[in-house]
Scaffold this active site. Structure first.
Site, PDB file in Angstrom:
ATOM      1  N   ASP A 173      46.182  27.213  40.113  1.00 40.11           N
ATOM      2  CA  ASP A 173      46.096  28.117  38.964  1.00 40.11           C
ATOM      3  C   ASP A 173      47.388  27.972  38.161  1.00 40.11           C
ATOM      4  O   ASP A 173      48.491  28.061  38.713  1.00 40.11           O
ATOM      5  CB  ASP A 173      45.905  29.552  39.469  1.00 40.11           C
ATOM      6  CG  ASP A 173      45.344  30.478  38.401  1.00 40.11           C
ATOM      7  OD1 ASP A 173      45.556  30.218  37.202  1.00 40.11           O
ATOM      8  OD2 ASP A 173      44.708  31.477  38.778  1.00 40.11           O
ATOM      9  N   ASP A 190      45.996  30.817  30.813  1.00 40.10           N
ATOM     10  CA  ASP A 190      45.814  30.861  32.253  1.00 40.10           C
ATOM     11  C   ASP A 190      44.587  29.987  32.550  1.00 40.10           C
ATOM     12  O   ASP A 190      43.512  30.227  31.980  1.00 40.10           O
ATOM     13  CB  ASP A 190      45.585  32.343  32.595  1.00 40.10           C
ATOM     14  CG  ASP A 190      45.469  32.651  34.066  1.00 40.10           C
ATOM     15  OD1 ASP A 190      45.416  31.717  34.859  1.00 40.10           O
ATOM     16  OD2 ASP A 190      45.419  33.854  34.401  1.00 40.10           O
ATOM     17  N   HIS A 235      40.431  38.639  32.781  1.00 42.13           N
ATOM     18  CA  HIS A 235      41.311  39.668  32.224  1.00 42.13           C
ATOM     19  C   HIS A 235      41.725  39.331  30.807  1.00 42.13           C
ATOM     20  O   HIS A 235      41.858  38.158  30.444  1.00 42.13           O
ATOM     21  CB  HIS A 235      42.559  39.807  33.098  1.00 42.13           C
ATOM     22  CG  HIS A 235      43.175  38.486  33.478  1.00 42.13           C
ATOM     23  ND1 HIS A 235      44.184  37.909  32.757  1.00 42.13           N
ATOM     24  CD2 HIS A 235      42.888  37.605  34.468  1.00 42.13           C
ATOM     25  CE1 HIS A 235      44.500  36.740  33.298  1.00 42.13           C
ATOM     26  NE2 HIS A 235      43.725  36.516  34.334  1.00 42.13           N
ATOM     27  N   HIS A 268      47.881  40.255  32.550  1.00 39.05           N
ATOM     28  CA  HIS A 268      46.715  41.120  32.741  1.00 39.05           C
ATOM     29  C   HIS A 268      46.894  42.357  31.884  1.00 39.05           C
ATOM     30  O   HIS A 268      47.800  43.141  32.108  1.00 39.05           O
ATOM     31  CB  HIS A 268      46.592  41.570  34.201  1.00 39.05           C
ATOM     32  CG  HIS A 268      46.123  40.494  35.108  1.00 39.05           C
ATOM     33  ND1 HIS A 268      44.946  40.550  35.804  1.00 39.05           N
ATOM     34  CD2 HIS A 268      46.682  39.301  35.437  1.00 39.05           C
ATOM     35  CE1 HIS A 268      44.787  39.455  36.523  1.00 39.05           C
ATOM     36  NE2 HIS A 268      45.834  38.682  36.322  1.00 39.05           N
ATOM     37  N   GLU A 292      37.363  33.855  34.815  1.00 35.98           N
ATOM     38  CA  GLU A 292      37.608  33.137  36.069  1.00 35.98           C
ATOM     39  C   GLU A 292      36.637  33.514  37.180  1.00 35.98           C
ATOM     40  O   GLU A 292      36.921  34.368  37.992  1.00 35.98           O
ATOM     41  CB  GLU A 292      39.063  33.298  36.536  1.00 35.98           C
ATOM     42  CG  GLU A 292      39.629  34.697  36.529  1.00 35.98           C
ATOM     43  CD  GLU A 292      41.070  34.739  37.043  1.00 35.98           C
ATOM     44  OE1 GLU A 292      41.474  33.857  37.820  1.00 35.98           O
ATOM     45  OE2 GLU A 292      41.785  35.670  36.678  1.00 35.98           O
ATOM     46  N   GLU A 333      38.634  28.385  35.831  1.00 35.85           N
ATOM     47  CA  GLU A 333      39.185  29.346  34.866  1.00 35.85           C
ATOM     48  C   GLU A 333      39.598  28.664  33.569  1.00 35.85           C
ATOM     49  O   GLU A 333      40.213  27.593  33.593  1.00 35.85           O
ATOM     50  CB  GLU A 333      40.406  30.037  35.474  1.00 35.85           C
ATOM     51  CG  GLU A 333      41.062  31.056  34.549  1.00 35.85           C
ATOM     52  CD  GLU A 333      42.254  31.757  35.187  1.00 35.85           C
ATOM     53  OE1 GLU A 333      42.877  31.166  36.096  1.00 35.85           O
ATOM     54  OE2 GLU A 333      42.562  32.885  34.782  1.00 35.85           O
TER      55      GLU A 333
HETATM   56 CO   LIG Z   1      44.577  32.087  36.483  1.00 33.84          CO
END
Ligand SMILES: [Co+2]
Length: 299
Positions: free
Chosen positions: A85, A96, A156, A164, A189, A284
């Site tokens: 990630d 992200d 998120h 987040h 994700e 993601e």
């Molecule tokens: Co992530």
């Protein structure tokens, strides 16, 4: 969205996507987990962004929040399912994105289903869609392949210097939920596990990743100086314990971090583990909500 914010998001997105492709080539059995983290974090910087959080490398039933520890000698295991990630930011505009690398043919389908659930979810993302509806697409896609989503992890909303924030996008159908808005940025994700799993993560006993909650004056000089360098270097973004060994030696660092947690200046993110120890895959992307759908920033 302002043009300079948009171009910063796009730049961070291109860099994170490039690093994600490199991650897929790098993760092999026997490679040190620390080497994966450090190489990819270095790559984010050399491409002109900064890590928005430590590179997460999570093996098998570990779903999220693991990264190399101080003096970590763990190797990528043979036959494992590895999630990498990646977070990158340009001037605080962050993205992200994650990829799963399957080193076990019997687990390949978990990775493929996570990617399929992500593709389908992103086709449903547009202004005013309910978060719960996107979750429904994720859940039904995963279940159509005889697997289940991890239900207590979710996508998120993202804002400047905050990973987040605001609204969540669940990985299961929920009644209604908030509507996604034009110009908002989200990480979507899906997490996938096997049908015999609980499909739930729980916090483990380890933590490697932290973030600042508030800055304040502390009596202890080491604690005060550590907090001020955290605030300067990472602001409100997550950071790794191993990133701070340039400030304090290992044992003292652990003590000071515990003091900063007790005084509520920082919080820790425990490693998240599937409750029944079943393997977890993840896919993601970060997207910007546009008039007719979404722009995938990390493609
Ligand atoms: Co992530």
């Amino acid at each position: 969205m302002y043009e300079d914010a948009l171009s910063a998001y796009r730049r961070a997105g291109r860099i994170a996507a490039e690093v994600r492709r490199q991650a897929s080539g790098l993760v092999r059995p026997g490679v040190l987990l620390a080497e994966v983290c450090e190489m990819l974090e270095g790559r984010i910087k050399s491409l002109g962004a900064q890590p928005a959080f430590p590179i997460n490398v999570c093996v098998d039933e570990i779903a999220a929040h693991d990264t190399a520890s101080v003096d970590d000698n763990r190797e990528i295991p043979n036959g494992s399912l590895v999630k990498v990630d990646i977070g990158a930011h340009v001037e605080g505009y962050l993205v992200d994105t994650a990829v799963t690398i399957s080193l076990n043919r019997e687990l390949d389908h978990l990775k493929e289903v996570a990617e399929e659930a992500l593709r389908k979810a992103l086709r449903s993302v547009r202004p005013k869609v309910r978060a719960g509806e996107v979750g429904g697409v994720i859940e039904s896609t995963i279940e159509s392949y005889g697997l289940i989503p991890v239900k207590n992890l979710s996508g998120h909303q993202i804002s400047r210097f905050t990973v987040h924030t605001g609204k969540s996008i669940p990985n299961v159908r929920t009644s209604l939920g908030p509507k996604l808005g034009l110009g908002e940025v989200y990480a979507v994700e899906p997490f996938v596990t096997t049908a015999d799993a609980a499909g739930e993560i729980e916090g483990g006993s380890r933590a490697e990743i932290y973030r600042m909650i508030k800055e304040r004056y502390l009596e202890d000089r080491d604690a005060r100086e550590l907090l001020s360098s955290i605030s300067r270097d990472y602001k409100t973004l997550p950071f790794a314990r191993r990133w701070l060994t340039r400030c304090l030696e290992k044992d003292r660092l652990n003590d000071v971090l515990n003091d900063l947690i007790s005084s509520r200046c920082i919080a820790q993110f425990p490693v998240l583990v599937e409750r029944t120890q079943k393997p977890v895959a993840q896919a993601e992307h970060t997207v910007l909500i546009r008039e007719n759908g979404c722009e995938i920033l990390t493609e």
